[in-house]
Scaffold this motif. Sequence first.
Motif, short mmCIF file in Angstrom:
data_model
loop_
_atom_site.label_atom_id
_atom_site.label_comp_id
_atom_site.label_asym_id
_atom_site.label_seq_id
_atom_site.Cartn_x
_atom_site.Cartn_y
_atom_site.Cartn_z
N ILE A 189 0.89 -1.15 -0.04
CA ILE A 189 0.01 -0.26 -0.30
C ILE A 189 0.86 1.20 -0.14
O ILE A 189 0.49 2.21 -0.87
N PRO A 190 1.89 1.41 0.95
CA PRO A 190 2.76 2.48 0.77
C PRO A 190 3.34 2.64 -0.65
O PRO A 190 3.71 3.64 -1.36
N ALA A 191 3.74 1.32 -1.30
CA ALA A 191 4.34 1.63 -2.62
C ALA A 191 3.33 1.86 -3.67
O ALA A 191 3.91 2.59 -4.43
N LEU A 192 2.17 1.44 -3.54
CA LEU A 192 1.04 2.01 -4.53
C LEU A 192 0.81 3.45 -4.06
O LEU A 192 0.88 4.42 -5.20
N ARG A 193 0.79 4.10 -3.12
CA ARG A 193 0.78 5.37 -2.74
C ARG A 193 2.02 6.31 -3.46
O ARG A 193 1.60 7.30 -4.26
N ALA A 194 3.26 5.78 -3.39
CA ALA A 194 4.32 6.34 -4.06
C ALA A 194 4.35 6.32 -5.75
O ALA A 194 4.53 7.48 -6.37
N LEU A 195 3.79 5.04 -6.18
CA LEU A 195 3.55 4.95 -7.55
C LEU A 195 2.52 6.20 -7.92
O LEU A 195 2.60 6.60 -8.90
N TRP A 196 1.33 5.96 -7.45
CA TRP A 196 0.49 7.08 -7.61
C TRP A 196 1.01 8.46 -7.74
O TRP A 196 0.56 9.27 -8.70
N GLU A 197 1.60 8.96 -6.73
CA GLU A 197 2.09 10.18 -6.53
C GLU A 197 3.07 10.35 -7.78
O GLU A 197 3.15 11.75 -8.19
N GLU A 198 3.85 9.75 -8.27
CA GLU A 198 4.72 9.95 -9.44
C GLU A 198 3.85 9.99 -10.67
O GLU A 198 4.16 10.44 -11.45
N TYR A 199 2.81 9.09 -10.73
CA TYR A 199 2.12 8.93 -11.88
C TYR A 199 1.06 10.27 -12.05
O TYR A 199 0.67 10.59 -13.22
N ALA A 200 0.60 10.48 -11.02
CA ALA A 200 -0.48 11.79 -10.97
C ALA A 200 -0.26 12.88 -11.98
O ALA A 200 -1.10 13.39 -12.73
#
Length: 224
Positions: free
Chosen positions: A194-205
């Motif tokens: 879940i933290p990894a998904l958070r980081a990926l989303w913040e990079e992708y957004a």
Amino acid sequence: MGEGTGMTFSLLGRCAWTRQFGAAVTTSSIAVGTRVPFLAAGIGGVLTQHRTDPRLGPRGLDLLRSGCTAAETVAALVASTPDHRWRQIAVMDAQGRTAHFDGERVKPSRSVSHGQDVVALGNILANERVAVAMAEAFLAAADQPLAERLVRALEAGEAAGGEHGEVTSASLTVVDRECFPYVDLRIDKAVGPIPALRALWEEYAPLADGFVQRAIAPEDAPII
């Protein structure tokens, strides 16, 4: 155990302003994003989990396309599978209406929560509050983009106790107007997905709109 027998929490959400639909899910087994969430732009979404049957996802979307409501779609999916005792299903239709089904063999603790434009559910959870916490977090972030609201909901579900055991995969999917996803991010196997998904989303957004622009108006698309 893992997602094949449960240990999963997830949600479907809709943005009333953009008409986007989205799903977020996490579980204890590998690559949950390939099996549980199914979405179609302008149509809605389906979650199929516990002893997961991914065939129910496309079948549910076809029912929604035919004009079935969320409740009618769930009823038809349950009627179509002889193994419904093992299934946990949630559906959202184009109007944001929601419905779910818990088969009698779905293992506790189970949790489900319906709200305006959201349904959250899970199985083999630490407690029955997990889905409630997810829906509350989604609704509390109404001023945020849909993908952000979904990630916050997953984080809230984990903070409320999450599963009986550690999760290892997670996914975030949002559909907008095109036939391809606006967001489709997956952590297939990780400690702390879940933290990894958070980081990926913040990079992708900040890139998401640019990727769409590349498809529909390449002359004006940004360099990414």
